[in-house]
Design a protein around this motif. Sequence first.
Motif, PDB file in Angstrom:
ATOM      1  N   MET A   1      13.157   4.297 -17.263  1.00 55.21           N
ATOM      2  CA  MET A   1      14.360   4.899 -16.761  1.00 55.21           C
ATOM      3  C   MET A   1      14.289   4.977 -15.246  1.00 55.21           C
ATOM      4  N   VAL A   2      15.419   4.728 -14.574  1.00 56.01           N
ATOM      5  CA  VAL A   2      15.524   4.899 -13.134  1.00 56.01           C
ATOM      6  C   VAL A   2      16.708   5.830 -12.845  1.00 56.01           C
ATOM      7  N   VAL A   3      16.656   6.442 -11.673  1.00 61.85           N
ATOM      8  CA  VAL A   3      17.723   7.329 -11.244  1.00 61.85           C
ATOM      9  C   VAL A   3      18.386   6.716 -10.023  1.00 61.85           C
ATOM     10  N   GLU A   4      19.688   6.558 -10.102  1.00 60.71           N
ATOM     11  CA  GLU A   4      20.464   6.083  -8.953  1.00 60.71           C
ATOM     12  C   GLU A   4      21.114   7.294  -8.302  1.00 60.71           C
ATOM     13  N   TYR A   5      20.984   7.362  -6.989  1.00 60.74           N
ATOM     14  CA  TYR A   5      21.656   8.399  -6.209  1.00 60.74           C
ATOM     15  C   TYR A   5      22.702   7.737  -5.334  1.00 60.74           C
ATOM     16  N   ILE A   6      23.917   8.239  -5.427  1.00 58.54           N
ATOM     17  CA  ILE A   6      25.000   7.788  -4.555  1.00 58.54           C
ATOM     18  C   ILE A   6      25.440   9.011  -3.772  1.00 58.54           C
ATOM     19  N   ARG A   7      25.185   8.974  -2.471  1.00 60.83           N
ATOM     20  CA  ARG A   7      25.514  10.106  -1.604  1.00 60.83           C
ATOM     21  C   ARG A   7      26.815   9.802  -0.855  1.00 60.83           C
ATOM     22  N   TYR A   8      27.711  10.760  -0.900  1.00 55.41           N
ATOM     23  CA  TYR A   8      29.010  10.633  -0.252  1.00 55.41           C
ATOM     24  C   TYR A   8      29.137  11.648   0.873  1.00 55.41           C
ATOM     25  N   THR A   9      29.820  11.249   1.932  1.00 51.72           N
ATOM     26  CA  THR A   9      30.247  12.164   2.979  1.00 51.72           C
ATOM     27  C   THR A   9      31.770  12.066   3.036  1.00 51.72           C
ATOM     28  N   VAL A  10      32.429  13.151   2.615  1.00 52.24           N
ATOM     29  CA  VAL A  10      33.890  13.180   2.524  1.00 52.24           C
ATOM     30  C   VAL A  10      34.374  14.371   3.347  1.00 52.24           C
ATOM     31  N   THR A  11      34.898  14.092   4.530  1.00 54.87           N
ATOM     32  CA  THR A  11      35.215  15.163   5.478  1.00 54.87           C
ATOM     33  C   THR A  11      36.510  15.918   5.169  1.00 54.87           C
ATOM     34  N   ASP A  12      37.443  15.313   4.488  1.00 53.31           N
ATOM     35  CA  ASP A  12      38.734  15.936   4.205  1.00 53.31           C
ATOM     36  C   ASP A  12      38.684  16.690   2.869  1.00 53.31           C
ATOM     37  N   ALA A  13      39.119  17.950   2.859  1.00 54.15           N
ATOM     38  CA  ALA A  13      39.056  18.779   1.651  1.00 54.15           C
ATOM     39  C   ALA A  13      39.881  18.186   0.508  1.00 54.15           C
ATOM     40  N   ALA A  14      41.059  17.702   0.797  1.00 53.81           N
ATOM     41  CA  ALA A  14      41.901  17.112  -0.247  1.00 53.81           C
ATOM     42  C   ALA A  14      41.233  15.853  -0.810  1.00 53.81           C
ATOM     43  N   ARG A  15      40.612  15.113   0.050  1.00 56.65           N
ATOM     44  CA  ARG A  15      39.927  13.884  -0.378  1.00 56.65           C
ATOM     45  C   ARG A  15      38.731  14.211  -1.268  1.00 56.65           C
TER      46      ARG A  15
END
Length: 102
Positions: A1-15
């Motif tokens: 088993m492997v773990v994928e991490y997808i990190r997001y930076t989303v600056t807009d609250a609605a977004r």
Amino acid sequence: MVVEYIRYTVTDAARRQELVAAYKEARASLDAAPECLAYELTECEEDEISAVLRIEWISTEAHMQGFRKGPHFSSFFKAIGGFVKEITEMRHYTLTEIHHRK
């Protein structure tokens, strides 16, 4: 088993709300994919613009060759594709002997 991490930076609250909504739609594709063992989307308490999707795959090959080339990827990507530019990391990690779940 492997773990994928997808990190997001989303600056807009609605977004950020749209990101959660997109994954509500995309989770049907993950649920249907035999290559996917588990997943979770988390939002950072200390830094509200940060979110992490954690996916457990059978293997990196199962993810890249099975899921990505299989029947469930197109609907998954259709749901979340608008957030690709907000990804700051997308990598696979192997568990070490240091892990525990209660």
